[in-house]
Design a protein around this motif. Structure first.
Motif, short mmCIF file in Angstrom:
data_model
loop_
_atom_site.label_atom_id
_atom_site.label_comp_id
_atom_site.label_asym_id
_atom_site.label_seq_id
_atom_site.Cartn_x
_atom_site.Cartn_y
_atom_site.Cartn_z
N ILE A 176 5.18 4.92 8.13
CA ILE A 176 4.08 4.02 7.81
C ILE A 176 3.89 2.98 8.90
O ILE A 176 2.76 2.69 9.32
CB ILE A 176 4.31 3.34 6.45
CG1 ILE A 176 4.42 4.38 5.32
CG2 ILE A 176 3.21 2.32 6.16
CD1 ILE A 176 3.17 5.22 5.14
N TYR A 207 -1.27 7.70 2.05
CA TYR A 207 -0.17 6.95 2.65
C TYR A 207 0.93 6.62 1.64
O TYR A 207 2.11 6.53 2.01
CB TYR A 207 -0.69 5.67 3.31
CG TYR A 207 -1.26 5.92 4.68
CD1 TYR A 207 -0.46 6.45 5.69
CD2 TYR A 207 -2.59 5.64 4.99
CE1 TYR A 207 -0.98 6.71 6.95
CE2 TYR A 207 -3.11 5.88 6.24
CZ TYR A 207 -2.30 6.41 7.22
OH TYR A 207 -2.81 6.66 8.47
N PHE A 231 4.70 7.55 2.23
CA PHE A 231 5.81 6.60 2.10
C PHE A 231 6.92 7.18 1.22
O PHE A 231 8.10 7.03 1.53
CB PHE A 231 5.31 5.28 1.52
CG PHE A 231 6.39 4.26 1.33
CD1 PHE A 231 6.92 3.59 2.43
CD2 PHE A 231 6.90 3.98 0.07
CE1 PHE A 231 7.93 2.65 2.26
CE2 PHE A 231 7.91 3.04 -0.10
CZ PHE A 231 8.42 2.38 1.00
#
Length: 198
Positions: free
Chosen positions: A69, A57, A61
């Motif tokens: 996200i 993640y 991002f």
């Protein structure tokens, strides 16, 4: 948007619960890497899974932005909710353990359609999707190729401790799910008919 994310989460988790869990046929990605680390390095799954997901993640991002996200938080919550929901019931499909090819094909279809619907809405069902989407963004590969790359790398590592025959059916699953995710994400929406007076 949330409705389609929930529908996709329900479809994907239904297939994983009723087919993958019964037959032991899985995909690569974060779960496969978690099992690899646990087998060879004895790293507890409770530690490795969040570390792998968070790493994926963070990459997402960096390359896909904050909106991705935020939507992914909603979609992963839906996925978790449906996992818990299906666990309340006995398996709803016949045990296909004696027919691993059928299980691999059918399981891949459930995952491909369900995850494809989530990705189409701009989210992800977990770190696997976030990583594949980031790779696709950076390399300009088709999403199906990015999924295949990550899954096949993990499945290749898994040959070190999982029988090759079992890995072969997992490869079939990802060969089905990866292009399906790509197709569902990119299928053209029907143009809306013009209303009178416009």
């Amino acid at each position: 948007m949330l409705l389609w994310i929930a529908v996709g989460a329900g479809i994907a988790t239904f297939g994983i619960h009723n087919i993958h869990e019964q037959t032991g046929i899985t995909e690569g990605g974060v779960i496969g890497m978690m099992l690899f680390l646990h087998h060879w390095f004895h790293i507890p799954s409770g530690w490795s899974t969040p570390v792998l997901d968070i790493t994926c993640y963070l990459l997402a991002f960096r390359f896909l932005g904050g909106r991705f996200i935020r939507i992914s938080v909603l979609s992963t919550l839906c996925v978790s909710m449906f996992y818990n929901f299906w666990d309340l019931f006995p398996y709803m499909l016949p045990d296909l353990s004696a027919y691993p090819l059928a299980a691999a094909l059918l399981g891949g279809m459930f995952v491909g359609v369900g995850v494809g619907m989530i990705v189409r809405q701009g989210g992800s069902s977990g770190g696997d999707d976030a990583l594949a989407l980031s790779i696709s963004k950076v390399t300009h590969w088709r999403l199906s190729r990015a999924y295949l790359f990550t899954d096949l790398v993990v499945l290749g590592l898994s040959i070190s401790y999982i029988p090759l025959s079992r890995i072969a059916f997992s490869v079939v699953t990802v060969m089905v799910s990866s292009p399906l995710i790509d197709y569902v994400q990119n299928v053209r929406r029907q143009p809306q008919p013009e209303t009178a007076g416009e």
